[in-house]
Design an enzyme around this catalytic site. Structure first.
Site, short mmCIF file in Angstrom:
data_model
loop_
_atom_site.label_atom_id
_atom_site.label_comp_id
_atom_site.label_asym_id
_atom_site.label_seq_id
_atom_site.Cartn_x
_atom_site.Cartn_y
_atom_site.Cartn_z
N HIS A 209 48.85 28.23 48.23
CA HIS A 209 48.27 28.20 46.88
C HIS A 209 48.79 27.07 46.00
O HIS A 209 48.26 26.85 44.92
CB HIS A 209 48.50 29.53 46.15
CG HIS A 209 49.91 29.70 45.66
ND1 HIS A 209 50.92 30.14 46.47
CD2 HIS A 209 50.48 29.47 44.45
CE1 HIS A 209 52.05 30.20 45.79
NE2 HIS A 209 51.81 29.79 44.56
C1 UD1 Z 1 50.72 29.68 39.16
C2 UD1 Z 1 51.99 28.87 38.95
C3 UD1 Z 1 52.68 28.65 40.28
C4 UD1 Z 1 52.92 29.96 40.98
C5 UD1 Z 1 51.63 30.75 41.08
C6 UD1 Z 1 51.93 32.12 41.63
C7 UD1 Z 1 51.87 27.26 37.09
C8 UD1 Z 1 51.83 25.84 36.74
N1 UD1 Z 1 51.68 27.55 38.39
O1 UD1 Z 1 49.85 28.91 39.95
O2 UD1 Z 1 53.94 28.04 40.06
O3 UD1 Z 1 53.40 29.69 42.28
O4 UD1 Z 1 51.05 30.91 39.79
O5 UD1 Z 1 50.83 32.71 42.24
O6 UD1 Z 1 52.04 28.09 36.23
N2 UD1 Z 1 42.94 32.65 39.26
C9 UD1 Z 1 42.03 33.68 39.40
N3 UD1 Z 1 42.50 34.95 39.25
C10 UD1 Z 1 43.79 35.23 38.95
C11 UD1 Z 1 44.68 34.18 38.82
C12 UD1 Z 1 44.24 32.88 38.96
O7 UD1 Z 1 40.86 33.47 39.66
O8 UD1 Z 1 44.13 36.43 38.80
C13 UD1 Z 1 42.45 31.27 39.35
C14 UD1 Z 1 42.41 30.62 37.97
O9 UD1 Z 1 41.19 30.88 37.34
C15 UD1 Z 1 42.60 29.16 38.30
C16 UD1 Z 1 43.42 29.17 39.59
O10 UD1 Z 1 43.35 30.48 40.12
O11 UD1 Z 1 41.37 28.57 38.57
C17 UD1 Z 1 44.86 28.79 39.36
O12 UD1 Z 1 45.52 29.69 38.48
P1 UD1 Z 1 46.77 29.23 37.60
O13 UD1 Z 1 47.34 30.41 36.93
O14 UD1 Z 1 46.41 28.06 36.77
O15 UD1 Z 1 47.81 28.66 38.65
P2 UD1 Z 1 48.31 29.23 40.04
O16 UD1 Z 1 47.79 28.36 41.13
O17 UD1 Z 1 48.04 30.67 40.12
N1 UDP Z 2 52.44 38.37 47.17
C1 UDP Z 2 51.72 39.55 47.11
N2 UDP Z 2 50.43 39.54 47.59
C2 UDP Z 2 49.84 38.45 48.12
C3 UDP Z 2 50.59 37.24 48.18
C4 UDP Z 2 51.88 37.23 47.68
O1 UDP Z 2 52.22 40.56 46.65
O2 UDP Z 2 48.67 38.51 48.53
C5 UDP Z 2 53.81 38.36 46.66
C6 UDP Z 2 54.84 37.80 47.61
O3 UDP Z 2 55.27 38.79 48.52
C7 UDP Z 2 55.93 37.38 46.65
C8 UDP Z 2 55.15 36.88 45.45
O4 UDP Z 2 53.86 37.47 45.56
O5 UDP Z 2 56.71 38.49 46.24
C9 UDP Z 2 55.06 35.40 45.52
O6 UDP Z 2 54.13 34.94 44.64
P1 UDP Z 2 53.36 33.57 44.84
O7 UDP Z 2 53.43 33.13 46.25
O8 UDP Z 2 52.04 33.76 44.22
O9 UDP Z 2 54.17 32.60 43.87
P2 UDP Z 2 55.46 31.69 44.05
O10 UDP Z 2 56.57 32.54 44.57
O11 UDP Z 2 55.10 30.56 44.96
O12 UDP Z 2 55.71 31.16 42.68
#
Ligand code: UD1
Ligand code: UDP
Length: 360
Positions: A209
């Site tokens: 992601h």
């Molecule tokens: C964010 C964090 C990243 C973290 C990740 C955990 C920042 C800069 N990045 O990235 O460090 O590893 O969360 O998962 O804060 N979206 C959905 N539904 C949701 C959530 C997101 O559709 O419930 C979509 C959003 O609309 C957007 C994309 O996913 O288009 C990215 O979401 P965003 O929160 O901007 O960043 P992440 O990639 O989730």
């Molecule tokens: N995780 C989860 N369901 C999923 C993918 C990840 O519960 O489908 C959990 C994972 O086990 C960990 C946390 O989400 O505890 C990590 O989040 P993510 O990878 O989104 O973010 P990051 O750690 O890279 O910031």
């Protein structure tokens, strides 16, 4: 509202998991907490499911700010968080990790002269192109209390001169280990994911992601190709983040492995603990692989969790299909003794809560 309340700012999936461990300790020793959800993650399986499964106290506020560019998201959060801080007058603001919600919470607090507590402080990838690296450096710099998960995190802060700043550094250990250990039994008794997907222990669990991989078509194609090739040898299961889902839909990159919707934490614990190996660009998942004695291949060029690589539990493969396949073959025959305390053995959140009792 009690003057002693901590105002916790959350927004993204990994923060719910970290906060679950810490909030539980706050409740035990009666530290009052106000939770603000920025709304950064909003799908049921990216947010609600974690609050329900882990009985995280419901947020008093949900700002519903998401799906925006970095500047717009952080800016809007900052504006609304400032209003809440002015209204609630908390004794400190607590933030986790390195997301846009983390930075917005820390900035809103410091501008109002409210003390900032950063959990998961001091981590560095030394790659300033990552939005997370910018968020964590800025958050650390304006925090008053820095809870570091590892010795390396403490060392990073010292190297940056933090001993001369008005900030206290505490090595707490990693709160994700607390959560993983605490919720495993509950996961075992309630999750049906292994049966539902018909899995044996011969599967690889993967997630992708990070913006550095998803927003670069060449890198994404290489990673998907690597996973497709591994899937010919052993089943690859990928709970796919909505960011990656959206991007894959708009490209012609084809996937041969098992893609499922993002799963709740309990299902995830069962997937990790039953897998043969983990492959990921996630920060949290690299550690969780270690907690459950699984090797991990990290789909990035750097990691903040360097001790995993140094001890041979983790291999950095970047975004190269060949490197991913080679790392898979190498790690498949590797035997490691995972019995080493790198992250505090599940006691980090207790340490944090006890420290705060006298600090607040
Ligand atoms: C964010 C964090 C990243 C973290 C990740 C955990 C920042 C800069 N990045 O990235 O460090 O590893 O969360 O998962 O804060 N979206 C959905 N539904 C949701 C959530 C997101 O559709 O419930 C979509 C959003 O609309 C957007 C994309 O996913 O288009 C990215 O979401 P965003 O929160 O901007 O960043 P992440 O990639 O989730
Ligand atoms: N995780 C989860 N369901 C999923 C993918 C990840 O519960 O489908 C959990 C994972 O086990 C960990 C946390 O989400 O505890 C990590 O989040 P993510 O990878 O989104 O973010 P990051 O750690 O890279 O910031």
């Amino acid at each position: 509202m009690s003057k002693k309340a901590i105002l916790t700012v959350l927004g993204a999936r990994p923060q719910f998991i970290k906060a679950a461990a810490v909030s539980r300790q706050f409740q035990k020793i009666e530290i009052p907490e106000i939770i603000v959800h920025t709304g950064q993650h909003f799908d049921k399986n990216m947010s609600d499911v974690f609050f329900k499964e882990m009985s995280i106290p419901s947020p008093q506020y949900n700002l519903k700010i998401n799906s925006l560019s970095h500047g717009a998201m952080t800016g809007r959060m900052l504006e609304q968080l400032e209003e809440i801080i002015l209204k609630e007058t908390p004794s400190a603001v607590m933030v986790y990790g390195d997301t846009n919600s983390t930075l917005a919470g820390a900035l809103a607090a410091v501008k109002q002269h409210v003390r900032v507590i950063h959990v998961e402080a001091g981590l560095r990838s030394f790659n300033m192109a990552m939005p997370e690296e910018v968020n964590r450096i800025l958050t650390d710099r304006i925090s008053n209390l820095l809870f570091c998960p590892t010795d390396t995190a403490v060392k990073n802060l010292k190297n940056e001169g933090y001993e001369n700043f008005n900030a206290q550094i505490v090595k707490s250990g990693d709160v994700m280990q607390d959560a993983a250990y605490f919720y495993l039994d509950k996961a075992k008794s309630s999750s049906k994911i292994i049966e539902r997907l018909g899995l044996t222990s011969d599967f690889v669990l993967a997630t992708i992601h990070r913006q550095e991989n998803t927003d670069d078509q060449t890198k994404l194609k290489q990673i998907i190709d690597g996973l497709n090739r591994i899937n010919k040898e052993v089943r690859v299961v990928v709970p796919l983040h909505p960011r990656t889902q959206k991007i894959l839909k708009s490209t012609s990159i084809s996937t041969d492995f098992t893609i499922i919707e993002p799963v709740g934490y309990f299902d995830m614990l069962m997937l990790i603990s039953n897998s043969k190996m983990v492959m990921t660009d996630s920060g949290g998942l690299q550690k969780e692989a270690f907690f459950f004695g699984k090797h991990c291949i990290t789909l990035r060029e750097q990691t903040e969790w360097v001790e995993l690589v140094e001890n041979g539990f983790n291999r950095l493969a970047g975004a190269s299909s060949d490197a991913i396949l080679n790392a898979f073959h190498e790690m498949s025959s590797k035997e490691s003794n995972f019995n080493i305390d790198l992250y505090g053995n599940g006691k980090a959140s207790e340490k944090i809560a006890q420290h705060l009792k006298s600090w607040l």
